[in-house]
Design an enzyme around this catalytic site. Structure first.
Site, mmCIF file in Angstrom:
data_model
loop_
_atom_site.group_PDB
_atom_site.id
_atom_site.type_symbol
_atom_site.label_atom_id
_atom_site.label_comp_id
_atom_site.label_asym_id
_atom_site.label_seq_id
_atom_site.Cartn_x
_atom_site.Cartn_y
_atom_site.Cartn_z
ATOM 1 N N TYR A 264 -8.633 1.840 -3.601
ATOM 2 C CA TYR A 264 -7.647 2.689 -2.922
ATOM 3 C C TYR A 264 -7.949 4.136 -3.276
ATOM 4 O O TYR A 264 -7.694 4.572 -4.399
ATOM 5 C CB TYR A 264 -6.238 2.278 -3.360
ATOM 6 N N LYS B 295 -9.704 1.425 0.969
ATOM 7 C CA LYS B 295 -8.642 2.007 1.786
ATOM 8 C C LYS B 295 -8.826 3.507 1.639
ATOM 9 O O LYS B 295 -8.666 4.071 0.557
ATOM 10 C CB LYS B 295 -7.274 1.586 1.270
HETATM 11 C C1 HMN Z 1 0.395 3.342 0.739
HETATM 12 O O1 HMN Z 1 -0.330 3.290 -0.242
HETATM 13 O O2 HMN Z 1 1.540 2.959 0.720
HETATM 14 C C2 HMN Z 1 -0.047 3.915 2.034
HETATM 15 O O3 HMN Z 1 -0.934 3.108 2.660
HETATM 16 C C3 HMN Z 1 -0.434 5.322 2.016
HETATM 17 C C4 HMN Z 1 -0.722 5.758 3.436
HETATM 18 O O4 HMN Z 1 -2.075 6.031 3.568
HETATM 19 C C5 HMN Z 1 0.131 6.930 3.793
HETATM 20 N N1 HMN Z 1 -0.317 8.074 3.037
HETATM 21 C C6 HMN Z 1 0.518 8.859 2.360
HETATM 22 O O5 HMN Z 1 1.718 8.701 2.362
HETATM 23 C C7 HMN Z 1 -0.103 9.993 1.605
HETATM 24 C C8 HMN Z 1 0.106 7.227 5.277
HETATM 25 O O6 HMN Z 1 0.556 6.089 5.954
HETATM 26 C C9 HMN Z 1 1.005 8.419 5.594
HETATM 27 O O7 HMN Z 1 2.296 8.193 5.105
HETATM 28 C C10 HMN Z 1 1.094 8.707 7.081
HETATM 29 O O8 HMN Z 1 -0.201 8.805 7.610
HETATM 30 C C11 HMN Z 1 1.886 9.970 7.355
HETATM 31 O O9 HMN Z 1 1.212 11.083 6.845
#
Ligand code: HMN
Length: 294
Positions: free
Chosen positions: A136, A164
């Site tokens: 990750y 990821k």
């Molecule tokens: C997790 O670990 O829960 C997510 O998969 C993280 C995910 O990549 C999210 N990244 C962050 O929050 C930094 C995205 O889904 C993000 O929330 C979304 O693209 C809106 O910016």
């Protein structure tokens, strides 16, 4: 490895006012993802699950509930990574016994670990947990920036099956895809799904798929079938939604929408020190819900 491909929601976790896990709400969110968002899988224990604010027993509780509710209906990936490597290994074994399809581990953070330390962290986890592991990488939150050489070394570890990739560096993504055809690459930024799929990622994992899963699937499929025009149209609308959500507070807004969607009369709290939704944010969240989701 092939089986893990697909669209995953990074599972959001509702808490009670006292900070404990709202089990009933969590089960409803899982059902919503399976029954209405038609998601391929759940990424449990990620940033979106406020995982790094929790204790080990609470993480276990969430892993158990997710498996118990989802059974074998969808794929489950558990994010077990922690700067406490002993905890990471213990959690890895725990979810492997629960029959999770794979584990994932965030790069160790807080101290500025060098490349060897990061490598040894993954080596030790994979030597001790009998499950496939997805790295990750989220430099924005961890400060750990890995280059192609770092990935190359890590991908040689037998149990590592992919990454990821939550980064906006599309040059590196292109290089990774070209170089490591056998590894699974999951896109992490929901607002950049079009360019990620155009770069042949194997799937995507994100927070907004919990409520915008249907449109996200359409984006994925449209790029795959070379209908870029259609993909962009849906991405444009999706990004109107995502930028409104980000402006109003990511977790507060997504949780508000989920609470509406699953018709829970109990508020879905965030875990402290994350702030709780204000009245003003609630109003805006309601507007966003009416405009984009309902
Ligand atoms: C997790 O670990 O829960 C997510 O998969 C993280 C995910 O990549 C999210 N990244 C962050 O929050 C930094 C995205 O889904 C993000 O929330 C979304 O693209 C809106 O910016």
């Amino acid at each position: 490895r092939e089986d893990l491909k697909g669209l995953y929601s990074a599972l959001l976790v509702p808490f009670n006012e006292d900070g404990s896990v709202n089990e009933e709400g969590l089960r409803k969110i899982i059902r919503h993802n399976i029954d209405r968002m038609n998601i391929d899988g759940l990424y449990v224990g990620g940033s979106s699950g406020e995982n790094f604010l929790l204790g080990k027993e609470e993480k276990k509780q969430i892993f158990e509930i997710a498996k118990d509710e989802a059974k074998d209906q969808i794929k489950l990936i558990a994010q077990i990574g922690s700067s406490n490597i002993y905890e990471a290994i213990e959690l890895g074994k725990f979810v492997t016994d629960l029959a999770y399809d794979a584990i994932s581990a965030v790069t160790p953070f807080y101290y500025r670990f060098n490349a060897d330390e990061v490598y040894n962290y993954y080596k030790e986890i994979t030597e001790n947990v009998e499950n496939d592991l997805i790295i990750y990488s989220i430099p924005l939150l961890t400060g750990v920036d890995m280059g192609i050489k770092d990935f190359e070394r890590l991908f040689k570890l037998p149990r590592i099956v992919g990454v990821k990739y939550t980064s906006a560096d599309f040059y590196l993504l292109e290089r990774l895809r070209k170089t490591f055809k056998q590894q699974l690459i999951f896109s992490g930024f929901d607002e950049m799904l079009v360019p990620a799929v155009a770069n042949n990622v194997d799937g995507a994992i994100g927070s907004t798929y919990n409520v915008n899963g249907i449109r996200s699937r359409q984006i994925f499929d449209a790029v795959k079938s070379n209908d870029l025009q259609k993909a962009l149209e849906i991405q444009n609308l999706t990004n109107d939604f995502i930028s409104a959500v980000l402006n109003n507070g990511l977790y507060q807004t997504l949780k508000y929408i989920l609470q509406r969607e699953v018709k829970s009369d109990k508020q879905f709290y965030s875990r402290k020190p994350m702030a709780q939704i204000t009245e003003e944010q609630k109003q805006e969240a309601e507007n966003i819900y009416q405009k984009f989701i309902k």
